[in-house]
Write an enzyme that holds these catalytic residues in place. Structure first.
Site, PDB file in Angstrom:
ATOM      1  N   GLY A  75      30.225  28.941  44.899  1.00 57.19           N
ATOM      2  CA  GLY A  75      30.988  30.189  44.917  1.00 57.19           C
ATOM      3  C   GLY A  75      31.240  30.671  46.330  1.00 57.19           C
ATOM      4  O   GLY A  75      30.947  31.824  46.681  1.00 57.19           O
ATOM      5  N   ASP A  81      33.994  24.052  38.070  1.00 53.56           N
ATOM      6  CA  ASP A  81      33.494  25.237  37.369  1.00 53.56           C
ATOM      7  C   ASP A  81      32.015  25.004  37.054  1.00 53.56           C
ATOM      8  O   ASP A  81      31.681  24.041  36.357  1.00 53.56           O
ATOM      9  CB  ASP A  81      34.317  25.396  36.071  1.00 53.56           C
ATOM     10  CG  ASP A  81      34.041  26.710  35.369  1.00 53.56           C
ATOM     11  OD1 ASP A  81      32.893  27.191  35.438  1.00 53.56           O
ATOM     12  OD2 ASP A  81      34.973  27.244  34.751  1.00 53.56           O
ATOM     13  N   TYR A 131      24.757  41.598  31.662  1.00 51.84           N
ATOM     14  CA  TYR A 131      24.713  41.164  33.071  1.00 51.84           C
ATOM     15  C   TYR A 131      23.270  41.247  33.590  1.00 51.84           C
ATOM     16  O   TYR A 131      22.775  40.317  34.231  1.00 51.84           O
ATOM     17  CB  TYR A 131      25.665  42.017  33.932  1.00 51.84           C
ATOM     18  CG  TYR A 131      25.594  41.650  35.404  1.00 51.84           C
ATOM     19  CD1 TYR A 131      26.094  40.429  35.855  1.00 51.84           C
ATOM     20  CD2 TYR A 131      24.993  42.504  36.330  1.00 51.84           C
ATOM     21  CE1 TYR A 131      26.009  40.073  37.204  1.00 51.84           C
ATOM     22  CE2 TYR A 131      24.913  42.158  37.674  1.00 51.84           C
ATOM     23  CZ  TYR A 131      25.409  40.949  38.103  1.00 51.84           C
ATOM     24  OH  TYR A 131      25.323  40.586  39.435  1.00 51.84           O
ATOM     25  N   LYS A 184      20.655  38.309  35.121  1.00 51.62           N
ATOM     26  CA  LYS A 184      19.983  38.357  36.426  1.00 51.62           C
ATOM     27  C   LYS A 184      18.458  38.406  36.257  1.00 51.62           C
ATOM     28  O   LYS A 184      17.727  37.900  37.101  1.00 51.62           O
ATOM     29  CB  LYS A 184      20.511  39.538  37.252  1.00 51.62           C
ATOM     30  CG  LYS A 184      21.973  39.334  37.721  1.00 51.62           C
ATOM     31  CD  LYS A 184      22.081  38.179  38.715  1.00 51.62           C
ATOM     32  CE  LYS A 184      23.492  37.912  39.187  1.00 51.62           C
ATOM     33  NZ  LYS A 184      23.591  36.827  40.167  1.00 51.62           N
ATOM     34  N   GLY A 216      21.548  44.953  46.163  1.00 53.32           N
ATOM     35  CA  GLY A 216      22.118  46.089  45.427  1.00 53.32           C
ATOM     36  C   GLY A 216      23.628  46.025  45.584  1.00 53.32           C
ATOM     37  O   GLY A 216      24.208  44.936  45.603  1.00 53.32           O
ATOM     38  N   VAL A 242      27.108  45.543  46.851  1.00 52.38           N
ATOM     39  CA  VAL A 242      27.786  44.871  47.963  1.00 52.38           C
ATOM     40  C   VAL A 242      29.284  44.941  47.681  1.00 52.38           C
ATOM     41  O   VAL A 242      29.724  44.549  46.591  1.00 52.38           O
ATOM     42  CB  VAL A 242      27.401  43.366  48.033  1.00 52.38           C
ATOM     43  CG1 VAL A 242      27.864  42.761  49.356  1.00 52.38           C
ATOM     44  CG2 VAL A 242      25.914  43.152  47.815  1.00 52.38           C
TER      45      VAL A 242
HETATM   46  P1  NDP Z   1      32.800  37.642  44.380  1.00 53.84           P
HETATM   47  O1  NDP Z   1      33.556  37.877  43.113  1.00 53.84           O
HETATM   48  O2  NDP Z   1      33.349  38.168  45.645  1.00 53.84           O
HETATM   49  O3  NDP Z   1      32.480  36.073  44.529  1.00 53.84           O
HETATM   50  C1  NDP Z   1      32.018  35.334  43.439  1.00 53.84           C
HETATM   51  C2  NDP Z   1      32.075  33.848  43.768  1.00 53.84           C
HETATM   52  O4  NDP Z   1      31.557  33.119  42.642  1.00 53.84           O
HETATM   53  C3  NDP Z   1      33.484  33.359  44.018  1.00 53.84           C
HETATM   54  O5  NDP Z   1      33.485  32.469  45.103  1.00 53.84           O
HETATM   55  C4  NDP Z   1      33.846  32.615  42.742  1.00 53.84           C
HETATM   56  O6  NDP Z   1      34.707  31.526  43.046  1.00 53.84           O
HETATM   57  C5  NDP Z   1      32.465  32.085  42.311  1.00 53.84           C
HETATM   58  N1  NDP Z   1      32.432  31.808  40.868  1.00 53.84           N
HETATM   59  C6  NDP Z   1      32.507  32.691  39.851  1.00 53.84           C
HETATM   60  N2  NDP Z   1      32.514  32.045  38.674  1.00 53.84           N
HETATM   61  C7  NDP Z   1      32.441  30.720  38.955  1.00 53.84           C
HETATM   62  C8  NDP Z   1      32.425  29.546  38.164  1.00 53.84           C
HETATM   63  N3  NDP Z   1      32.466  29.606  36.825  1.00 53.84           N
HETATM   64  N4  NDP Z   1      32.353  28.342  38.775  1.00 53.84           N
HETATM   65  C9  NDP Z   1      32.313  28.271  40.135  1.00 53.84           C
HETATM   66  N5  NDP Z   1      32.322  29.344  40.936  1.00 53.84           N
HETATM   67  C10 NDP Z   1      32.394  30.559  40.355  1.00 53.84           C
HETATM   68  O7  NDP Z   1      31.339  38.291  44.099  1.00 53.84           O
HETATM   69  P2  NDP Z   1      30.039  38.391  45.011  1.00 53.84           P
HETATM   70  O8  NDP Z   1      30.202  37.666  46.266  1.00 53.84           O
HETATM   71  O9  NDP Z   1      29.657  39.816  45.063  1.00 53.84           O
HETATM   72  O10 NDP Z   1      29.001  37.659  44.053  1.00 53.84           O
HETATM   73  C11 NDP Z   1      28.234  36.540  44.446  1.00 53.84           C
HETATM   74  C12 NDP Z   1      26.896  36.595  43.732  1.00 53.84           C
HETATM   75  O11 NDP Z   1      26.214  37.775  44.131  1.00 53.84           O
HETATM   76  C13 NDP Z   1      26.979  36.662  42.216  1.00 53.84           C
HETATM   77  O12 NDP Z   1      25.969  35.841  41.673  1.00 53.84           O
HETATM   78  C14 NDP Z   1      26.711  38.125  41.906  1.00 53.84           C
HETATM   79  O13 NDP Z   1      26.161  38.296  40.625  1.00 53.84           O
HETATM   80  C15 NDP Z   1      25.710  38.450  42.989  1.00 53.84           C
HETATM   81  N6  NDP Z   1      25.543  39.853  43.327  1.00 53.84           N
HETATM   82  C16 NDP Z   1      26.609  40.618  43.719  1.00 53.84           C
HETATM   83  C17 NDP Z   1      26.391  41.954  44.037  1.00 53.84           C
HETATM   84  C18 NDP Z   1      27.508  42.869  44.414  1.00 53.84           C
HETATM   85  O14 NDP Z   1      27.301  44.103  44.364  1.00 53.84           O
HETATM   86  N7  NDP Z   1      28.665  42.374  44.822  1.00 53.84           N
HETATM   87  C19 NDP Z   1      25.038  42.543  43.998  1.00 53.84           C
HETATM   88  C20 NDP Z   1      24.031  41.633  43.562  1.00 53.84           C
HETATM   89  C21 NDP Z   1      24.264  40.347  43.267  1.00 53.84           C
HETATM   90  P3  NDP Z   1      35.983  31.081  42.173  1.00 53.84           P
HETATM   91  O15 NDP Z   1      36.546  32.294  41.538  1.00 53.84           O
HETATM   92  O16 NDP Z   1      36.867  30.418  43.175  1.00 53.84           O
HETATM   93  O17 NDP Z   1      35.414  30.106  41.185  1.00 53.84           O
HETATM   94  C1  8X3 Z   2      25.495  43.577  41.196  1.00 51.97           C
HETATM   95  C2  8X3 Z   2      24.906  44.907  41.424  1.00 51.97           C
HETATM   96  O1  8X3 Z   2      24.254  47.120  40.298  1.00 51.97           O
HETATM   97  O2  8X3 Z   2      26.483  46.234  39.847  1.00 51.97           O
HETATM   98  O3  8X3 Z   2      24.545  42.658  40.779  1.00 51.97           O
HETATM   99  O4  8X3 Z   2      24.554  45.226  38.859  1.00 51.97           O
HETATM  100  S1  8X3 Z   2      25.050  45.912  40.026  1.00 51.97           S
END
Ligand code: NDP
Ligand code: 8X3
Length: 253
Positions: free
Chosen positions: A9, A60, A153, A157, A184, A186
């Site tokens: 990702g 994927d 969700y 996690k 948290g 982001v």
């Molecule tokens: P983004 O949506 O900005 O990035 C998500 C990434 O995951 C993309 O690169 C997407 O790539 C990839 N992805 C999603 N589904 C698939 C799939 N089925 N196969 C391959 N790649 C996939 O979100 P974030 O950067 O915020 O999220 C990254 C991680 O951080 C996640 O696990 C999220 O749960 C976690 N997180 C995020 C937080 C937040 O507040 N943003 C807080 C805590 C945790 P593509 O679409 O090209 O496949």
């Molecule tokens: C992403 C943070 O608080 O939206 O994991 O679940 S929250």
């Protein structure tokens, strides 16, 4: 030879920032995601900027066959993976269980849990064979706590939280480190994805306070990986200063 980091990702948000951070620190990168145009653009940018080797794999993580096909046939000079960052993940929807959309649940369960398991199952044996490695799972505050309308969700996690502890136990005798980094709020594409393209609703999530940036999480990941080999951070919970829990955010509105 540079060390190699595999980041799932990497086409947006935390994965993208982590890729850039590792490139800057001299790692060669295996970058994955479903959007090939972004992967190719990222490869070009990173190679131009840092001249490290970059291998892109478009698949994927929900498909066990695609994961195995892409990761089991790595060229020999890409097999010595030092770091795996299991980052690919998403939230889809925000609703009560009684009004939940089963397809949203399946997307979250298949990506966040099953995808992370498939990738780990494929890469852990390679690390054992290589005699070293570090797996960093991107969990969440949602894996430590729960909030209304986020049950599924949060459950995914919480599964990563449990899996990370178990994986650490299974790999301890091989000297392979396992770290869970739990952010948290982001500001990334996360909320746009959760609200299915509704940018206004996504923007409201981050109104009135300073959320974490993807770079902040990339820093935390690199900090954990860069420690001396005898030190393993098992678990790291990192929040914006204005956030004390998933639903407790101090906003100046
Ligand atoms: P983004 O949506 O900005 O990035 C998500 C990434 O995951 C993309 O690169 C997407 O790539 C990839 N992805 C999603 N589904 C698939 C799939 N089925 N196969 C391959 N790649 C996939 O979100 P974030 O950067 O915020 O999220 C990254 C991680 O951080 C996640 O696990 C999220 O749960 C976690 N997180 C995020 C937080 C937040 O507040 N943003 C807080 C805590 C945790 P593509 O679409 O090209 O496949
Ligand atoms: C992403 C943070 O608080 O939206 O994991 O679940 S929250």
């Amino acid at each position: 030879m540079n060390p190699i980091a595999l980041i799932t990702g990497s086409t947006a948000g935390i994965g993208e920032a982590t890729a850039e951070r590792f490139a800057k620190e001299g790692y060669d990168l295996i970058l994955t995601g479903r959007r090939n145009d972004r992967l190719e653009m990222q490869k070009k940018q990173l190679q131009d900027m840092y001249s490290n080797r970059v291998l892109t794999l478009c698949f994927d993580v929900r498909s066990q066959a695609e994961v195995e096909q892409n990761l089991e046939s790595l060229p020999d000079d890409w097999k010595n993976i030092a770091v795996l960052v299991n980052n690919a993940g998403l939230a889809v929807g925000l609703s009560s269980v009684q009004e939940g959309v089963v397809d949203d649940w399946e997307r979250m369960i298949d990506t966040n849990i099953k995808g992370l398991l498939y990738v780990s199952r494929t890469i852990a044996p390679l690390m054992i064979q290589n005699g070293h490695g570090h797996i960093v799972n991107i969990g969440s505050v949602a894996g430590k706590d729960v909030y209304p309308n986020g049950a599924v969700y949060c459950a995914t996690k919480h599964a990563i939280d449990a899996f990370s502890k178990g994986l650490r136990m299974d790999l301890v005798s091989h000297g392979i480190r396992v770290t869970q980094v739990c952010p948290g709020a982001v500001e990334t594409e996360f909320s746009v994805v959760r609200f299915k393209g509704d940018q206004n609703r996504a923007d409201n999530v981050y109104k009135g306070f300073e959320p974490l940036k993807a770079d902040d999480v990339a820093d935390a990941v690199f900090y954990c990986v860069n420690l001396p080999k005898h030190v393993c951070i098992n678990d790291m919970l990192i929040m914006p200063t204005a956030q004390a829990a998933p639903t407790i955010i101090h906003r100046n509105l």
